[in-house]
Design a protein around this motif. Structure first.
Motif, PDB file in Angstrom:
ATOM      1  N   CYS A   1      14.547  13.928   2.546  1.00  0.00           N
ATOM      2  CA  CYS A   1      13.193  13.382   2.173  1.00  0.00           C
ATOM      3  C   CYS A   1      13.217  13.600   0.661  1.00  0.00           C
ATOM      4  N   ALA A   2      12.959  12.605  -0.232  1.00  0.00           N
ATOM      5  CA  ALA A   2      13.013  12.650  -1.632  1.00  0.00           C
ATOM      6  C   ALA A   2      11.760  12.084  -2.071  1.00  0.00           C
ATOM      7  N   ALA A   3      11.330  12.737  -3.197  1.00  0.00           N
ATOM      8  CA  ALA A   3      10.203  12.396  -3.983  1.00  0.00           C
ATOM      9  C   ALA A   3      10.494  11.848  -5.289  1.00  0.00           C
ATOM     10  N   SER A   4      10.255  10.850  -5.882  1.00  0.00           N
ATOM     11  CA  SER A   4      10.400  10.229  -6.971  1.00  0.00           C
ATOM     12  C   SER A   4       8.980   9.916  -7.863  1.00  0.00           C
ATOM     13  N   ILE A   5       9.002  10.282  -9.097  1.00  0.00           N
ATOM     14  CA  ILE A   5       7.758  10.084  -9.881  1.00  0.00           C
ATOM     15  C   ILE A   5       7.859   8.600 -10.715  1.00  0.00           C
ATOM     16  N   GLU A   6       6.849   7.885 -10.614  1.00  0.00           N
ATOM     17  CA  GLU A   6       6.825   6.792 -11.240  1.00  0.00           C
ATOM     18  C   GLU A   6       5.411   6.771 -12.375  1.00  0.00           C
ATOM     19  N   ASP A   7       5.562   6.280 -13.325  1.00  0.00           N
ATOM     20  CA  ASP A   7       4.398   6.374 -14.377  1.00  0.00           C
ATOM     21  C   ASP A   7       3.634   5.148 -14.324  1.00  0.00           C
ATOM     22  N   ARG A   8       3.095   4.871 -13.026  1.00  0.00           N
ATOM     23  CA  ARG A   8       2.452   3.720 -12.821  1.00  0.00           C
ATOM     24  C   ARG A   8       1.686   3.914 -11.331  1.00  0.00           C
ATOM     25  N   VAL A   9       0.364   3.014 -11.383  1.00  0.00           N
ATOM     26  CA  VAL A   9      -0.302   3.331 -10.147  1.00  0.00           C
ATOM     27  C   VAL A   9      -0.501   1.860  -9.559  1.00  0.00           C
ATOM     28  N   PRO A  10      -0.860   1.554  -8.074  1.00  0.00           N
ATOM     29  CA  PRO A  10      -1.299   0.154  -7.706  1.00  0.00           C
ATOM     30  C   PRO A  10      -2.332  -0.337  -8.664  1.00  0.00           C
ATOM     31  N   PHE A  11      -2.481  -1.610  -8.525  1.00  0.00           N
ATOM     32  CA  PHE A  11      -3.520  -2.336  -9.479  1.00  0.00           C
ATOM     33  C   PHE A  11      -4.805  -2.079  -9.125  1.00  0.00           C
ATOM     34  N   PHE A  12      -5.062  -1.412  -8.104  1.00  0.00           N
ATOM     35  CA  PHE A  12      -6.725  -1.137  -7.569  1.00  0.00           C
ATOM     36  C   PHE A  12      -6.974   0.495  -8.231  1.00  0.00           C
ATOM     37  N   LEU A  13      -5.693   1.053  -8.616  1.00  0.00           N
ATOM     38  CA  LEU A  13      -6.268   2.455  -9.480  1.00  0.00           C
ATOM     39  C   LEU A  13      -6.046   2.361 -10.739  1.00  0.00           C
TER      40      LEU A  13
END
Length: 248
Positions: free
Chosen positions: A40-52
């Protein structure tokens, strides 16, 4: 009733989690539940889905895959087939929903944490193991950007386990594949640290089940989830466990 590994009906399989299993993700864990093993791996992305976008809120999403050699008979990669199975999509949604239930999306900020759950060996309970392992990886990831004095994004602990009624009619905890494939009733239970149910997925596969059996299965699920949450705290240790639920 004799179980394949001689456990009692209310016993979990031997379990273990190894933190920092991978170098590059913000959080990573190898979880083992008996012969089931999931990275199980958790990666951080500096973006969100369009609705957020513009809301100041973040998102948790999950991807799940079963390696071809994870099962006794090789399973073709879904990428080769050109589409995901309905089972895979269902599990991804379950993992995402479960994790979001204990996350303050405002405290997360406008970032997405992608959870990758890769099953390297399957012997039943892969989706529940994925949720439990992913929770620890999620805490690690959130700790990587947490600023002291602010709200920690993870509000409570979370774990999941399978329960069922064996082919002999006995309620049992944490089914291996041999038990799951012959179970009369199959159920997955997801719970928080304060003892609230996030999701209960139950099916009478051999026959309908009674209200009494449902109560017994939920009690077994709660027992298993509480034991796993206690273990999560040991795994996270003083370094991280105090962050969960912190509001400043």
């Amino acid at each position: 009733m004799a179980r394949p590994d001689r456990r009692t009906a209310d016993a979990l399989r031997p379990y273990e989690m190894h933190r920092h299993f991978q170098k590059y993700p913000a959080g990573s864990v190898l979880i083992e539940m008996g012969n089931t093993k999931v990275i199980c791996a958790a990666s951080i992305e500096d973006r969100v889905p369009f609705f957020l976008r513009g809301t100041g809120e973040g998102w948790i999403a999950a991807e799940y895959s079963l390696l071809p050699s994870a099962t006794e008979t090789r399973t073709q990669r879904e990428a080769v087939r050109g589409k995901q199975s309905g089972r895979t999509q269902e599990i991804e949604r379950l993992i995402g929903r479960s994790l979001r239930s204990v996350v303050d999306t405002k405290a997360l900020g406008e970032r997405t944490i992608m959870i990758d759950c890769d099953v390297i060996q399957a012997d039943g309970g892969t989706r529940t193991a994925s949720i439990t392992g992913a929770f620890v990886a999620l805490v690690e990831a959130c700790a990587s950007f947490y600023e002291k004095g602010k709200i920690f994004p993870v509000k409570d602990f979370l774990s999941a386990i399978s329960v069922g009624v064996s082919h002999e009619g006995v309620p049992i905890l944490d089914l291996c594949y041999e038990e799951d494939s012959r179970a009369i009733v199959d159920m997955n239970v997801v719970m928080t640290g304060v003892g609230r149910f996030v999701e209960v997925q139950g099916t009478g596969e051999g026959r309908p089940f009674t209200h009494e059996e449902l109560g017994e299965l939920l009690a077994l699920g709660e027992k298993g989830c509480r034991e796993l949450i206690s273990y999560e705290k040991d795994v996270l240790g003083g370094e991280l466990v105090w962050l969960v639920g912190r509001e400043g």
